[in-house]
Design an enzyme around this catalytic site. Structure first.
Site, PDB file in Angstrom:
ATOM      1  N   SER A  64      -1.128 -20.529  15.217  1.00 11.31           N
ATOM      2  CA  SER A  64      -0.344 -21.544  15.919  1.00 11.31           C
ATOM      3  C   SER A  64       0.606 -20.997  16.972  1.00 11.31           C
ATOM      4  O   SER A  64       1.169 -21.771  17.747  1.00 11.31           O
ATOM      5  CB  SER A  64       0.444 -22.396  14.922  1.00 11.31           C
ATOM      6  OG  SER A  64      -0.417 -23.266  14.231  1.00 11.31           O
ATOM      7  N   LYS A  67      -0.160 -22.089  20.423  1.00 10.14           N
ATOM      8  CA  LYS A  67       0.237 -23.407  20.918  1.00 10.14           C
ATOM      9  C   LYS A  67       1.269 -23.313  22.048  1.00 10.14           C
ATOM     10  O   LYS A  67       1.338 -24.197  22.901  1.00 10.14           O
ATOM     11  CB  LYS A  67       0.790 -24.245  19.764  1.00 10.14           C
ATOM     12  CG  LYS A  67      -0.246 -24.571  18.697  1.00 10.14           C
ATOM     13  CD  LYS A  67       0.388 -25.220  17.471  1.00 10.14           C
ATOM     14  CE  LYS A  67      -0.649 -25.484  16.389  1.00 10.14           C
ATOM     15  NZ  LYS A  67      -0.067 -26.029  15.151  1.00 10.14           N
ATOM     16  N   TYR A 191      -9.624 -25.881  20.130  1.00  5.09           N
ATOM     17  CA  TYR A 191      -8.473 -25.606  19.262  1.00  5.09           C
ATOM     18  C   TYR A 191      -8.754 -24.473  18.285  1.00  5.09           C
ATOM     19  O   TYR A 191      -7.944 -23.551  18.126  1.00  5.09           O
ATOM     20  CB  TYR A 191      -8.081 -26.885  18.510  1.00  5.09           C
ATOM     21  CG  TYR A 191      -6.958 -26.675  17.535  1.00  5.09           C
ATOM     22  CD1 TYR A 191      -5.666 -26.455  17.989  1.00  5.09           C
ATOM     23  CD2 TYR A 191      -7.188 -26.671  16.164  1.00  5.09           C
ATOM     24  CE1 TYR A 191      -4.625 -26.238  17.099  1.00  5.09           C
ATOM     25  CE2 TYR A 191      -6.160 -26.464  15.267  1.00  5.09           C
ATOM     26  CZ  TYR A 191      -4.876 -26.246  15.741  1.00  5.09           C
ATOM     27  OH  TYR A 191      -3.854 -26.038  14.856  1.00  5.09           O
ATOM     28  N   TYR A 243       7.754 -26.012  12.170  1.00  5.12           N
ATOM     29  CA  TYR A 243       7.375 -27.189  11.407  1.00  5.12           C
ATOM     30  C   TYR A 243       8.590 -27.758  10.677  1.00  5.12           C
ATOM     31  O   TYR A 243       9.656 -27.872  11.262  1.00  5.12           O
ATOM     32  CB  TYR A 243       6.215 -26.864  10.450  1.00  5.12           C
ATOM     33  CG  TYR A 243       5.102 -26.112  11.127  1.00  5.12           C
ATOM     34  CD1 TYR A 243       4.431 -26.677  12.213  1.00  5.12           C
ATOM     35  CD2 TYR A 243       4.737 -24.825  10.727  1.00  5.12           C
ATOM     36  CE1 TYR A 243       3.417 -25.992  12.865  1.00  5.12           C
ATOM     37  CE2 TYR A 243       3.721 -24.132  11.369  1.00  5.12           C
ATOM     38  CZ  TYR A 243       3.074 -24.712  12.432  1.00  5.12           C
ATOM     39  OH  TYR A 243       2.090 -24.030  13.068  1.00  5.12           O
ATOM     40  N   VAL A 261       0.189 -19.230  10.883  1.00  3.55           N
ATOM     41  CA  VAL A 261      -0.143 -18.918   9.498  1.00  3.55           C
ATOM     42  C   VAL A 261      -0.839 -17.561   9.362  1.00  3.55           C
ATOM     43  O   VAL A 261      -1.091 -17.104   8.245  1.00  3.55           O
ATOM     44  CB  VAL A 261      -0.996 -20.028   8.841  1.00  3.55           C
ATOM     45  CG1 VAL A 261      -0.211 -21.317   8.764  1.00  3.55           C
ATOM     46  CG2 VAL A 261      -2.323 -20.211   9.550  1.00  3.55           C
TER      47      VAL A 261
END
Length: 310
Positions: A64, A67, A191, A243, A261
């Protein structure tokens, strides 16, 4: 402040000897096999000096953290019209939650939860085949890091596609609301491959320099994004980059940061440094346990928290 090079070495030594290391991600098989004893840290300062320790040259799946770069690219394509399809607020829910999409009519809360990143991938896909879209992102990251050796780990990408049922559900759910414009399997392909980009701490810290330099690739160099856009990406990293633990990260570290992660975290001290840390063991929120602790130690010793008085 102690000598930065010594500080980085000291933090790496402390993390090397830590007994509590978290748990590696189990739901992506290649990540489940990563040795949790590894730890890397790299700090690139505003004057171009690089301080690294531990396994800072070992490539890992950035997941992530990608992103941040995908969002930067999408904003370059469509500008602020992106915010019609993605929000800018912290989620307060796990990164792969579907709950808020029902209540908020298929508009993800922010671009750093999985649903938001899928919309960003859908934007980057526009007008391209998936392989062209992911190649464009990979070239962008290589440019930022000044390193053509950055690759996509195809083993991880295939594992993501084989096991990513929650992400598949998110994409199809948003398609039902009209917020995914391509066939979901095409957007998902982009993705999954962006999450499978492999980088070392050194490469990741170098790629993040533009957010330290107010949008410039380097001082006096080419402009990657406007100063305003760099500031806003940093703001999103601070408020949404971890998050439902983003508030705790801001409380403990006080720097814009984005986790993955795979155990990596990219953190930015605006005007001071770009920092990458990697430790594969995760805490209960899916963020690197020792990576977070290392950044807390670094921010405390340097005074780099954005909440410190100038």
């Amino acid at each position: 402040m102690a000598d930065l090079g010594t500080l980085v070495q000291d933090i790496a030594a402390e993390m090397r000897d830590a007994s509590e290391r978290g748990e590696v991600a189990q739901y992506i098989p290649p990540l489940a096999r990563v040795d949790p004893r590894q730890f890397g840290l790299c700090v690139v300062t505003a004057d171009g000096r690089l301080h690294a320790a531990g396994d800072s040259e070992e490539p890992f799946s950035i997941q992530s953290v990608s992103k941040v770069f995908a969002l930067t690219q999408a904003l370059g394509k469509v500008g602020d019209t992106l915010w019609r399809r993605v929000g800018r607020e912290p989620s307060g829910t796990p990164f792969n939650s579907i709950v808020q999409l029902e209540r908020e009519q298929g508009i993800p809360r922010n671009p750093f939860v999985n649903a938001g990143a899928l919309v960003v991938a859908d934007i980057n896909l526009a007008g391209h085949e998936p392989r062209v879209a992911i190649g464009e992102l990979l070239r962008f990251i290589r440019y930022l890091a000044d390193d053509d050796g950055i690759i996509i780990d195809e083993t991880v990408a295939r594992a993501e596609q084989a096991t990513g049922f929650r992400n598949i559900a998110l994409a199809n759910y948003m398609k039902a609301f009209g917020n995914i414009h391509h066939a979901p399997e095409l957007t998902l392909g982009v993705y999954f491959h962006q999450c499978a980009i492999a980088m070392s701490c050194r490469q990741l810290a170098l790629a993040g320099r533009f957010l330290m330099h107010g949008g410039l690739h380097e001082p006096g160099g080419a402009r990657v994004v406007s100063a305003q856009r760099a500031r806003r990406i940093n703001a999103l990293m601070l408020t949404c980059g971890h998050y439902d633990a983003s508030g705790d990260f801001a409380f403990r570290v006080g720097l814009p940061g984005k986790s993955g992660v795979g155990g990596g975290i990219l953190a930015i001290a605006p005007g001071q440094a770009a920092i990458a840390v990697w430790s594969p063991g995760l805490n209960a929120n899916g963020n690197s346990m020792l990576g977070t602790l290392a950044l807390e130690r670094l921010a405390e010793a340097t005074g780099w928290s954005v909440f410190n008085p100038g």
